[in-house]
Design an enzyme around this catalytic site. Structure first.
Site, PDB file in Angstrom:
ATOM      1  N   GLY A   9       7.560  19.588   0.993  1.00  0.00           N
ATOM      2  CA  GLY A   9       7.755  18.933  -0.294  1.00  0.00           C
ATOM      3  C   GLY A   9       8.420  17.575  -0.178  1.00  0.00           C
ATOM      4  N   LYS A  25      -7.014  10.917   6.396  1.00  0.00           N
ATOM      5  CA  LYS A  25      -8.456  11.155   6.257  1.00  0.00           C
ATOM      6  C   LYS A  25      -9.213  10.606   7.454  1.00  0.00           C
ATOM      7  CE  LYS A  25      -7.053  12.947   2.652  1.00  0.00           C
ATOM      8  NZ  LYS A  25      -5.662  12.777   3.075  1.00  0.00           N
ATOM      9  N   GLY A  50       0.805  -1.212   0.000  1.00  0.00           N
ATOM     10  CA  GLY A  50       0.000   0.000   0.000  1.00  0.00           C
ATOM     11  C   GLY A  50       0.836   1.260   0.000  1.00  0.00           C
ATOM     12  N   GLY A  51       2.120   1.130   0.365  1.00  0.00           N
ATOM     13  CA  GLY A  51       3.022   2.266   0.312  1.00  0.00           C
ATOM     14  C   GLY A  51       2.696   3.351   1.326  1.00  0.00           C
ATOM     15  N   HIS A  67     -31.749  18.508  -7.115  1.00  0.00           N
ATOM     16  CA  HIS A  67     -31.995  19.511  -6.073  1.00  0.00           C
ATOM     17  C   HIS A  67     -32.613  18.832  -4.858  1.00  0.00           C
ATOM     18  CE1 HIS A  67     -33.176  23.339  -4.255  1.00  0.00           C
ATOM     19  NE2 HIS A  67     -34.374  22.788  -4.032  1.00  0.00           N
ATOM     20  N   ALA A 121      -0.613  21.097   0.263  1.00  0.00           N
ATOM     21  CA  ALA A 121      -1.731  20.248   0.673  1.00  0.00           C
ATOM     22  C   ALA A 121      -1.493  19.599   2.030  1.00  0.00           C
ATOM     23  CB  ALA A 121      -1.992  19.185  -0.392  1.00  0.00           C
ATOM     24  N   GLU A 178       4.540  29.844   5.188  1.00  0.00           N
ATOM     25  CA  GLU A 178       4.729  29.483   3.784  1.00  0.00           C
ATOM     26  C   GLU A 178       5.664  30.478   3.119  1.00  0.00           C
ATOM     27  OE1 GLU A 178       5.061  28.223   0.205  1.00  0.00           O
ATOM     28  OE2 GLU A 178       3.916  26.983   1.622  1.00  0.00           O
TER      29      GLU A 178
END
Length: 463
Positions: A268, A50, A38-39, A442, A181, A201
């Site tokens: 990075g 998540k 799965g790395g 809708h 991200a 940043e």
């Protein structure tokens, strides 16, 4: 020496998909992996983050339960349980990939692989060395997080992603270096869990790869949540203490110092090209990544590279799609087309979420397009108001002469689940008028996608 038709090195979302597709196409296939199947994505990236961010969403919901008529006592966080949920989710999925290898008759070889000659690998493990030969070798070894020249992950005071995903205590004060991200996801996570977060940043905006309007909205939302943002700022030095860190920031207005409990480094990645034997066979690399052509071929016959190790975009779904293209091209499947990197969607799972595909407004204009822009704010969307998630917008960019959808940019609740609609539209070469004449259900958040298209034509209904 054992022989295979095709060997994949690396069991992440590029590697295991390549192995499965090769087996489906009749290749005698092996997959070499030295760690978990799965790395990084499945075990230490996409999936476990998540699971943690779901906990952050629940924390946010509980804090605002009164909006929906619920009076709750102040909830307490069991950090160990949240981390345990994240780790068990990753373990379950890794075991699922093991099942898929068996199902597709892929031979899994444990160890570190090195190319020792054309078509030949040596695999080193605790059981010794073994050589394997294959007509086709696909490198899918992924990438690793970069350190800064003056700041290194130590696992205690300065965290990388793994430490940030497995904390034993919640830092009261947290510095996140890097607002791509990964950085904004961790900033959002820890802010929702209760940490005081500072986000730094070096670029002039956070999520610098996104459309400027998205970056501006996300910065506004973060600031309103109490996240301190410093753009155009570098961390010049840090001083480690017993259980705190003092960081010296260089901003446009001069130098300042802050003291925090922990630092997360998210600046990075670099490709995992070390100790693969690339130099020995004279495979071409560029700035830490393996050079390939449009079908993942390297300059060495029989050697291919896919996923993060082959360069940007560094996304799991790009690696998986690239894997299928590479294997099908090797197999001679008719009609295989190269990956269009401009159609790879990008998703960030902070709160609010961001999602995009195609060109930003800036890039579309610089590429010479005459553009029409559509925009629809979520505060005019009935579903967004009903669920109290009305921050954000949908922005669409069309070529004013042809109606081609050049790009779509979204920020708001569950936009990562909606962006695929614009991806499909691009793949099918749908024009603005075709999208305008499509019917959206809708009430849904996705109605904002439709309204954005209508706005680009000057016929938006609800704004």
């Amino acid at each position: 020496m054992s022989d295979f038709d095709l060997i994949v090195v690396g069991g992440g979302p590029g590697g295991y998909v390549a192995a499965i597709r090769a087996a489906q196409l009749g290749f005698k296939t092996a997959l070499i992996e030295k760690a978990e199947l799965g790395g990084v994505c499945l075990n230490w990236g996409c999936i476990p983050t998540k699971a943690l961010l779901r906990g952050a969403d629940i924390a946010h919901t509980l804090k605002h339960a009164a909006q929906f008529g619920f009076a709750l006592e102040a909830p307490s966080l069991d950090l160990a349980k949240l981390v345990g949920h994240s780790r068990s989710t990753a373990k379950r999925l890794s075991q699922g990939i093991d099942y898929l290898m068996n199902k597709n008759a892929v031979t899994v070889i444990r160890g570190h692989a090195k190319i020792i000659a054309p078509f030949t690998l040596r695999v080193s493990s605790d059981d010794g060395d073994q050589q394997y030969r294959a007509d086709h070798i696909i490198l899918a070894t992924g990438a690793h997080a970069r350190d800064l020249a003056n700041i290194h992950v130590d696992g205690k005071l300065v965290w990388g992603a793994r430490e940030a995903m497995t904390p034993t205590a919640l830092p009261e004060r947290l510095l996140v270096i890097g607002a791509g991200a990964i950085g904004v996801e961790f900033a959002s996570l820890y802010n929702d869990l209760g940490s005081h977060v500072t986000l730094v940043e070096a670029a002039s905006k956070i999520v610098p790869m996104e459309d400027s309007d998205v970056s501006t909205q996300l910065a506004k939302s973060f600031t309103e949540r109490g996240i301190n943002i410093h753009t155009s700022t570098t961390v010049e030095a840090i001083e480690r203490h017993a259980d705190t860190v003092t960081a010296e920031l260089l901003t446009a207005n001069g130098r300042t110092q802050i003291t925090v409990d922990r630092v997360i480094l998210a600046v990075g990645i670099s490709g995992n090209i070390q100790a693969l034997g690339l130099e020995d066979v004279k495979a071409d690399t560029d700035r830490g990544f393996i050079k390939t052509d449009a079908f993942s071929k390297t300059n060495i016959v029989g050697l291919y590279a896919i996923g993060d190790v082959a360069g940007p975009p560094w996304l799991a779904h790009k690696a998986s799609h690239e894997a299928v293209i590479c294997v099908e091209k090797i197999a001679g499947v008719a009609g295989v087309k190269p990956l269009r990197k401009d159609r790879v969607p990008g998703c960030t799972y902070c709160r609010p979420q961001t999602a995009s595909v195609g060109l930003s407004e800036e890039k579309a204009k610089s590429a010479g397009h005459k553009v029409r822009i559509g925009r629809f704010n979520l505060n005019a969307n009935g579903k967004a108001l009903a669920i109290d998630e009305s921050v954000g917008f949908v922005k669409t960019i069309f070529d004013s002469e042809t109606g081609e959808l050049l790009g779509a940019h979204m920020i708001g609740a569950e936009v990562t689940e909606q962006i695929q609609g614009f991806c499909i539209a691009q793949q099918l070469e749908a024009t603005d008028h075709e999208l305008a004449n499509s019917i959206f259900a809708h009430p849904t958040l996705s109605e904002s996608m439709h309204e954005s298209v209508l706005d680009s034509l000057g016929i938006a209904i609800h704004q």
